[in-house]
Design a protein around this motif. Sequence first.
Motif, PDB file in Angstrom:
ATOM      1  N   SER A 175       0.834  -1.210   0.000  1.00 58.49           N
ATOM      2  CA  SER A 175       0.000   0.000   0.000  1.00 58.49           C
ATOM      3  C   SER A 175       0.870   1.263   0.000  1.00 58.49           C
ATOM      4  O   SER A 175       0.546   2.250  -0.670  1.00 58.49           O
ATOM      5  CB  SER A 175      -0.976   0.013   1.177  1.00 58.49           C
ATOM      6  OG  SER A 175      -0.267   0.050   2.394  1.00 58.49           O
ATOM      7  N   LEU A 176       1.997   1.237   0.734  1.00 61.43           N
ATOM      8  CA  LEU A 176       2.880   2.413   0.745  1.00 61.43           C
ATOM      9  C   LEU A 176       3.645   2.536  -0.574  1.00 61.43           C
ATOM     10  O   LEU A 176       3.910   3.645  -1.051  1.00 61.43           O
ATOM     11  CB  LEU A 176       3.854   2.337   1.928  1.00 61.43           C
ATOM     12  CG  LEU A 176       3.205   2.429   3.321  1.00 61.43           C
ATOM     13  CD1 LEU A 176       4.268   2.363   4.410  1.00 61.43           C
ATOM     14  CD2 LEU A 176       2.375   3.705   3.485  1.00 61.43           C
ATOM     15  N   GLN A 177       3.980   1.393  -1.187  1.00 62.10           N
ATOM     16  CA  GLN A 177       4.614   1.446  -2.509  1.00 62.10           C
ATOM     17  C   GLN A 177       3.638   2.025  -3.537  1.00 62.10           C
ATOM     18  O   GLN A 177       4.023   2.845  -4.375  1.00 62.10           O
ATOM     19  CB  GLN A 177       5.069   0.048  -2.924  1.00 62.10           C
ATOM     20  CG  GLN A 177       6.288  -0.422  -2.161  1.00 62.10           C
ATOM     21  CD  GLN A 177       6.675  -1.864  -2.450  1.00 62.10           C
ATOM     22  OE1 GLN A 177       5.965  -2.574  -3.138  1.00 62.10           O
ATOM     23  NE2 GLN A 177       7.792  -2.296  -1.899  1.00 62.10           N
ATOM     24  N   ILE A 181       3.983   5.341  -5.932  1.00 63.00           N
ATOM     25  CA  ILE A 181       3.744   5.290  -7.379  1.00 63.00           C
ATOM     26  C   ILE A 181       2.745   6.378  -7.781  1.00 63.00           C
ATOM     27  O   ILE A 181       2.930   7.089  -8.768  1.00 63.00           O
ATOM     28  CB  ILE A 181       3.258   3.886  -7.798  1.00 63.00           C
ATOM     29  CG1 ILE A 181       4.393   2.870  -7.631  1.00 63.00           C
ATOM     30  CG2 ILE A 181       2.752   3.874  -9.245  1.00 63.00           C
ATOM     31  CD1 ILE A 181       3.949   1.420  -7.629  1.00 63.00           C
ATOM     32  N   SER A 182       1.684   6.524  -6.960  1.00 64.47           N
ATOM     33  CA  SER A 182       0.668   7.542  -7.274  1.00 64.47           C
ATOM     34  C   SER A 182       1.232   8.963  -7.110  1.00 64.47           C
ATOM     35  O   SER A 182       0.733   9.912  -7.701  1.00 64.47           O
ATOM     36  CB  SER A 182      -0.581   7.364  -6.405  1.00 64.47           C
ATOM     37  OG  SER A 182      -0.261   7.614  -5.054  1.00 64.47           O
ATOM     38  N   MET A 183       2.286   9.113  -6.314  1.00 64.15           N
ATOM     39  CA  MET A 183       2.953  10.420  -6.171  1.00 64.15           C
ATOM     40  C   MET A 183       3.826  10.728  -7.384  1.00 64.15           C
ATOM     41  O   MET A 183       4.347  11.836  -7.514  1.00 64.15           O
ATOM     42  CB  MET A 183       3.852  10.432  -4.920  1.00 64.15           C
ATOM     43  CG  MET A 183       3.114  10.462  -3.613  1.00 64.15           C
ATOM     44  SD  MET A 183       4.337  10.335  -2.250  1.00 64.15           S
ATOM     45  CE  MET A 183       3.240  10.069  -0.859  1.00 64.15           C
ATOM     46  N   GLY A 184       4.038   9.732  -8.233  1.00 68.01           N
ATOM     47  CA  GLY A 184       4.832   9.939  -9.444  1.00 68.01           C
ATOM     48  C   GLY A 184       6.328   9.883  -9.226  1.00 68.01           C
ATOM     49  O   GLY A 184       7.100  10.530  -9.946  1.00 68.01           O
ATOM     50  N   ALA A 209      15.370   0.873  -4.884  1.00 68.08           N
ATOM     51  CA  ALA A 209      14.007   1.429  -4.927  1.00 68.08           C
ATOM     52  C   ALA A 209      13.232   0.857  -6.111  1.00 68.08           C
ATOM     53  O   ALA A 209      12.066   0.456  -5.982  1.00 68.08           O
ATOM     54  CB  ALA A 209      14.071   2.953  -5.020  1.00 68.08           C
ATOM     55  N   PHE A 210      13.886   0.784  -7.280  1.00 68.79           N
ATOM     56  CA  PHE A 210      13.225   0.205  -8.467  1.00 68.79           C
ATOM     57  C   PHE A 210      12.849  -1.249  -8.218  1.00 68.79           C
ATOM     58  O   PHE A 210      11.773  -1.698  -8.588  1.00 68.79           O
ATOM     59  CB  PHE A 210      14.147   0.277  -9.690  1.00 68.79           C
ATOM     60  CG  PHE A 210      14.353   1.659 -10.237  1.00 68.79           C
ATOM     61  CD1 PHE A 210      13.365   2.614 -10.133  1.00 68.79           C
ATOM     62  CD2 PHE A 210      15.541   2.001 -10.867  1.00 68.79           C
ATOM     63  CE1 PHE A 210      13.551   3.903 -10.647  1.00 68.79           C
ATOM     64  CE2 PHE A 210      15.739   3.276 -11.373  1.00 68.79           C
ATOM     65  CZ  PHE A 210      14.745   4.234 -11.255  1.00 68.79           C
ATOM     66  N   GLY A 211      13.789  -1.981  -7.605  1.00 65.98           N
ATOM     67  CA  GLY A 211      13.525  -3.396  -7.327  1.00 65.98           C
ATOM     68  C   GLY A 211      12.288  -3.584  -6.471  1.00 65.98           C
ATOM     69  O   GLY A 211      11.484  -4.495  -6.707  1.00 65.98           O
ATOM     70  N   ASN A 212      12.107  -2.703  -5.480  1.00 63.20           N
ATOM     71  CA  ASN A 212      10.921  -2.776  -4.619  1.00 63.20           C
ATOM     72  C   ASN A 212       9.653  -2.426  -5.397  1.00 63.20           C
ATOM     73  O   ASN A 212       8.657  -3.140  -5.352  1.00 63.20           O
ATOM     74  CB  ASN A 212      11.049  -1.800  -3.440  1.00 63.20           C
ATOM     75  CG  ASN A 212      12.102  -2.251  -2.438  1.00 63.20           C
ATOM     76  OD1 ASN A 212      12.495  -3.410  -2.434  1.00 63.20           O
ATOM     77  ND2 ASN A 212      12.561  -1.343  -1.604  1.00 63.20           N
ATOM     78  N   LEU A 213       9.711  -1.309  -6.100  1.00 66.03           N
ATOM     79  CA  LEU A 213       8.507  -0.804  -6.778  1.00 66.03           C
ATOM     80  C   LEU A 213       8.100  -1.676  -7.974  1.00 66.03           C
ATOM     81  O   LEU A 213       6.920  -1.819  -8.270  1.00 66.03           O
ATOM     82  CB  LEU A 213       8.733   0.639  -7.241  1.00 66.03           C
ATOM     83  CG  LEU A 213       8.944   1.673  -6.127  1.00 66.03           C
ATOM     84  CD1 LEU A 213       9.353   3.014  -6.702  1.00 66.03           C
ATOM     85  CD2 LEU A 213       7.684   1.832  -5.274  1.00 66.03           C
ATOM     86  N   SER A 218       1.001  -2.323 -10.614  1.00 69.34           N
ATOM     87  CA  SER A 218       0.586  -0.954 -10.971  1.00 69.34           C
ATOM     88  C   SER A 218       1.772  -0.073 -11.367  1.00 69.34           C
ATOM     89  O   SER A 218       1.592   0.998 -11.943  1.00 69.34           O
ATOM     90  CB  SER A 218      -0.171  -0.310  -9.807  1.00 69.34           C
ATOM     91  OG  SER A 218       0.637  -0.312  -8.643  1.00 69.34           O
ATOM     92  N   SER A 219       3.006  -0.514 -11.039  1.00 68.46           N
ATOM     93  CA  SER A 219       4.180   0.303 -11.377  1.00 68.46           C
ATOM     94  C   SER A 219       4.577   0.152 -12.837  1.00 68.46           C
ATOM     95  O   SER A 219       5.220   1.030 -13.412  1.00 68.46           O
ATOM     96  CB  SER A 219       5.367  -0.095 -10.498  1.00 68.46           C
ATOM     97  OG  SER A 219       5.889  -1.358 -10.904  1.00 68.46           O
ATOM     98  N   LYS A 220       4.209  -0.975 -13.435  1.00 70.50           N
ATOM     99  CA  LYS A 220       4.749  -1.313 -14.761  1.00 70.50           C
ATOM    100  C   LYS A 220       4.375  -0.265 -15.824  1.00 70.50           C
ATOM    101  O   LYS A 220       5.174   0.070 -16.686  1.00 70.50           O
ATOM    102  CB  LYS A 220       4.241  -2.695 -15.208  1.00 70.50           C
ATOM    103  CG  LYS A 220       4.498  -3.836 -14.207  1.00 70.50           C
ATOM    104  CD  LYS A 220       5.950  -4.282 -14.164  1.00 70.50           C
ATOM    105  CE  LYS A 220       6.260  -5.194 -12.994  1.00 70.50           C
ATOM    106  NZ  LYS A 220       5.587  -6.462 -12.963  1.00 70.50           N
ATOM    107  N   GLU A 221       3.143   0.235 -15.729  1.00 71.90           N
ATOM    108  CA  GLU A 221       2.697   1.228 -16.721  1.00 71.90           C
ATOM    109  C   GLU A 221       3.554   2.493 -16.625  1.00 71.90           C
ATOM    110  O   GLU A 221       3.937   3.068 -17.641  1.00 71.90           O
ATOM    111  CB  GLU A 221       1.216   1.555 -16.480  1.00 71.90           C
ATOM    112  CG  GLU A 221       0.537   2.128 -17.708  1.00 71.90           C
ATOM    113  CD  GLU A 221      -0.971   2.286 -17.492  1.00 71.90           C
ATOM    114  OE1 GLU A 221      -1.480   3.359 -17.820  1.00 71.90           O
ATOM    115  OE2 GLU A 221      -1.613   1.339 -16.982  1.00 71.90           O
ATOM    116  N   GLN A 222       3.824   2.919 -15.370  1.00 70.61           N
ATOM    117  CA  GLN A 222       4.655   4.126 -15.200  1.00 70.61           C
ATOM    118  C   GLN A 222       6.075   3.879 -15.688  1.00 70.61           C
ATOM    119  O   GLN A 222       6.659   4.720 -16.363  1.00 70.61           O
ATOM    120  CB  GLN A 222       4.679   4.540 -13.719  1.00 70.61           C
ATOM    121  CG  GLN A 222       3.626   5.569 -13.390  1.00 70.61           C
ATOM    122  CD  GLN A 222       3.912   6.290 -12.073  1.00 70.61           C
ATOM    123  OE1 GLN A 222       5.054   6.604 -11.746  1.00 70.61           O
ATOM    124  NE2 GLN A 222       2.867   6.552 -11.323  1.00 70.61           N
TER     125      GLN A 222
END
Length: 611
Positions: A175-177, A181-184, A209-213, A218-222
């Motif tokens: 949820s925090l990740q 992501i929503s913060m951009g 950080a990338f490895g976590n996200l 939901s991160s893949k699109e960004q």
Amino acid sequence: MDNLSDALEKLKLSSSAADRTGDGVTESCVDCLLKALAHNNTEASIKMRDMGVLSLLPVLLTGPQSSCTPKVANIIAELAKNEFMRSPCVEAGLIPPLVLLLSSLDQEVLLQTGRALGNICYDSHEGRTAVDQEGGAQIVANHIKSLYLDTEPANQKLLTVFCGMLMNYSNDNDSLQAQLISMGVIPTLVKLLGLHSHNTALTDMCLIAFGNLAELESSKEQFASTNIAEELVQLFKKQSEHEKKEMIFEVLAPLAENDVIKLQLVEAGLVECLLDVVAQTVDGDREEDVAQLKTASDLMVLLLLGDESMQKLFEGGKGSVFQRVLSWVPSHNHQLQLAGALAIANFARNDGNCIHMVDTGIVQKLLDLLDRHVDEGNVTVQHAALSALRNLAIPVVNKSKMLSAGVSDVVLKFLQSEMPPVQFKLLGTLRMLIDTQAEAADQLGTNGKLVERLVEWCEAKDHAGVMGESNRLLSALIRHSKSKDVVRTVIQGGGVKHLVTMATSEHMIMQNEALVALGLIAALDLVAAEKDFVGSSLVPVLHKLLSDERSAPEIKYNSMILVCSVMGSEPLSREVQGLAFIDVVSRLRAHDNKTVSHQASLTEQRLTAQS
């Protein structure tokens, strides 16, 4: 430690409302605390906690003497290196004043505040929750966005701390990740990686950080909307250390699960990097060589799971990448054999590719590989090679060529395997091979050992996939051979009851395959099958299928064909009469499907004539 005790007492006195003996005392006490923490962090932390110093720190953070502020934040950062101090830091109310300090213009204050918040958040639910409630992550994310263009060393240090803080804040917390992501933060971090790729500490922090996200879907699109593929490939090319390559691999693997990013990675030249890693490590004995070889070849296979990336690398079967991957199959290295076979299975995902590969002799490479593993028995290689053969056997034009090449003979060598994954692929390969191939179906269907093993696997209740494929192959042998000899082999092997059970499957395609096979058994040798039909309750099963409104039209149609076929047997005919089939069938004359309604009329006539 006596000096520390004195400093703590003085600090308590100077912090009380009744005593303002001067800021010099406070600062010298703070310096003493930092010195003690540097000497023995754990011991000093326990002493500070026990003497109640934590409750004094919020006042010191927000006090009038600004020179103390970064030092106090540094004390908190040092204290929070200890797991047992994180919750007490939260309980002492340190998070709100620390988050307020994120608005400071003083770089040292920001640096120490970022450290303090990052350390409190490390593996601490309470710390993260408190920072979340104060909106600390958003402020830090905004700082990174405003600072990333500045390549001054002091700024890079601050960026490293801020990235680390966000990493500790969100690590292993979906949820925090998602919040980050929503913060951009992803596009900002990708730009940061590109601009600061020469800074090892900052680069490492970005990669972690990338490895976590990247684990979050939901991160893949960004990530796909940035030039992450290009940045990571460029960074990878600069690396000579095993550890750094592994860090980049750990980001690439989750990202490469996305088809858009797969193509971006291929276009950015990742494949060439992977092939180089394979070439450099294939003969290496060191543990890190083995690890890199596995990671690189696994990632190569993953890139081929995307349709566009796979086709781009296939290049009509003439691509240099395709050719190099093929050379892995005869390798002496099991990991490369595995990756090569899996790569072929992935290339074999459309008819054009399959036909080209069969025409250029790939089948023989796979058969040679399987032959090497009959005795060696590497299950993953067996499974991969069988997967590739199964896919190659899908186009109709390939079946006879593969049968002529002796595929079925080699596959049958694994009939004694006790490994369900191998059993599953073996069955699927044979089923694909005999589809529309009457002669092969006849030959395999009269193989008593094969039929015996299929009947055994039809009872493998612990392995639903093996059980389903065994039933389907048993049915396919009858359907494609239409042979009385095959029917007799299946009856003698005890296969009839399994086909009757298969007719009750929740999958319509399996129901239908079973009914067609049972219809052929009844048509070709009803006398021999009569006892098994009665014993397996075939007639009640047919009654249920015809009565069930959910049964598909084909199921109803084939059930009625089978009812007509079994009327030639006296005991089965009596069962049909006893279950009042005529009522069910007469209702089906009004069925929407014309084929069903027509067959219902014919079946009704047959039943009426025989009653």
